[in-house]
Write a protein that holds these residues in place. Sequence first.
Motif, PDB file in Angstrom:
ATOM      1  N   ARG A  63       0.854  -1.186   0.000  1.00  0.00           N
ATOM      2  CA  ARG A  63       0.000   0.000   0.000  1.00  0.00           C
ATOM      3  C   ARG A  63       0.893   1.241   0.000  1.00  0.00           C
ATOM      4  N   CYS A  64       0.270   2.366  -0.137  1.00  0.00           N
ATOM      5  CA  CYS A  64       1.000   3.635  -0.078  1.00  0.00           C
ATOM      6  C   CYS A  64       1.624   3.762   1.306  1.00  0.00           C
ATOM      7  N   MET A  65       2.955   3.963   1.338  1.00  0.00           N
ATOM      8  CA  MET A  65       3.623   4.044   2.636  1.00  0.00           C
ATOM      9  C   MET A  65       3.320   5.364   3.338  1.00  0.00           C
ATOM     10  N   ALA A  66       2.870   6.354   2.591  1.00  0.00           N
ATOM     11  CA  ALA A  66       2.584   7.660   3.193  1.00  0.00           C
ATOM     12  C   ALA A  66       1.223   7.701   3.865  1.00  0.00           C
ATOM     13  N   CYS A  67       0.201   7.108   3.192  1.00  0.00           N
ATOM     14  CA  CYS A  67      -1.149   7.261   3.751  1.00  0.00           C
ATOM     15  C   CYS A  67      -1.891   5.941   3.919  1.00  0.00           C
ATOM     16  N   GLY A  68      -1.348   4.848   3.375  1.00  0.00           N
ATOM     17  CA  GLY A  68      -2.001   3.545   3.517  1.00  0.00           C
ATOM     18  C   GLY A  68      -3.008   3.240   2.425  1.00  0.00           C
ATOM     19  N   GLY A  69      -3.161   4.149   1.450  1.00  0.00           N
ATOM     20  CA  GLY A  69      -4.109   3.908   0.356  1.00  0.00           C
ATOM     21  C   GLY A  69      -3.666   2.760  -0.542  1.00  0.00           C
ATOM     22  N   ILE A  70      -4.615   2.292  -1.361  1.00  0.00           N
ATOM     23  CA  ILE A  70      -4.324   1.199  -2.294  1.00  0.00           C
ATOM     24  C   ILE A  70      -3.535   1.763  -3.480  1.00  0.00           C
ATOM     25  N   ALA A  83       0.138   4.322  -8.651  1.00  0.00           N
ATOM     26  CA  ALA A  83      -0.151   5.549  -7.894  1.00  0.00           C
ATOM     27  C   ALA A  83      -1.138   5.226  -6.785  1.00  0.00           C
ATOM     28  N   CYS A  84      -0.996   5.949  -5.681  1.00  0.00           N
ATOM     29  CA  CYS A  84      -1.925   5.774  -4.563  1.00  0.00           C
ATOM     30  C   CYS A  84      -3.284   6.330  -4.964  1.00  0.00           C
ATOM     31  N   GLN A  85      -4.308   5.534  -4.732  1.00  0.00           N
ATOM     32  CA  GLN A  85      -5.652   5.971  -5.106  1.00  0.00           C
ATOM     33  C   GLN A  85      -6.190   7.055  -4.177  1.00  0.00           C
ATOM     34  N   ASP A  86      -5.542   7.228  -3.023  1.00  0.00           N
ATOM     35  CA  ASP A  86      -6.010   8.256  -2.087  1.00  0.00           C
ATOM     36  C   ASP A  86      -5.224   9.564  -2.208  1.00  0.00           C
ATOM     37  N   CYS A  87      -3.882   9.484  -2.121  1.00  0.00           N
ATOM     38  CA  CYS A  87      -3.099  10.730  -2.103  1.00  0.00           C
ATOM     39  C   CYS A  87      -2.372  10.989  -3.417  1.00  0.00           C
ATOM     40  N   GLY A  88      -2.400  10.020  -4.334  1.00  0.00           N
ATOM     41  CA  GLY A  88      -1.818  10.235  -5.650  1.00  0.00           C
ATOM     42  C   GLY A  88      -0.322  10.023  -5.732  1.00  0.00           C
TER      43      GLY A  88
HETATM   44 ZN   LIG Z   1      -1.263   7.638  -0.379  1.00  0.00          ZN
END
Ligand SMILES: [Zn+2]
Length: 248
Positions: free
Chosen positions: A185-192, A218-223
């Motif tokens: 997952r995104c290491m910054a925010c945990g998004g997929i 790309a993170c689906q939450d924070c990009g």
């Molecule tokens: Zn993210």
Amino acid sequence: MLDRLAAGYRCRLRLFLDLAGETDPAGKATRAVAEAFDPPGSGADAVCRRLLACSCAWRERAKTVALAAGRMTLREALGRRAEDVGGALEEPPVLFCDSSLVGLARWLRAAGHDARHCITARAIDLVAEASRKHGILLTTDHRCLEFGALRDGRLPALWLPSNLRSVEQLQLVIGDLDLSRLAPRCMACGGIQAAVAKQRVSEQIPPRTARWLEEYSACQDCGRLYWRGTHWERIGRTLDRAFGECVL
Ligand SMILES: [Zn+2]
């Protein structure tokens, strides 16, 4: 420092002794912690090593008991315990890391787990949010385990030693919760993370990387953009070791 760690290990031991079906888990945990200080004058490192080894030995015992009793993992046993007192445990688990465990949250996300943390959140707010989401609290603060939903297991919680490095804490949580390694997952925010076409993000790719890599996500939450470059190889090797050597 050592006093705080000893109090935390007492909580950790009490949990595993309880899950192992031992009578008087609190008393036995207190005695086990006292024994780790023998002989008197033992150095702090030696005491901590003994406490860690002892808690992991009881964790393995608790796993054996859970397996024999209901073909359950320890995580499932924690969920059953929560249900017995009106709580619940979401699967796969959502892991709420307290403000001291930012590094651990990043590693858990790299291993594909939904790890959340907020460095500004007060402990009481984090506990409330974890309860609402039926998650598991990961904390280095033993004091919060003595109250309310944490004391009776309604909100499953694990105390982790603050003197371990975040990768060592990761090894411990993998062993405690039988975590599998999943897609990162995104290491910054945990998004997929989802695959993204190279031409759509070409302006964000360093030129030297763009010359040899075709796959990006790309993170689906924070990009945030991700690619499997040399930095990811290092992360991957660390995860290989954490999952391959989760003897802690
Ligand atoms: Zn993210």
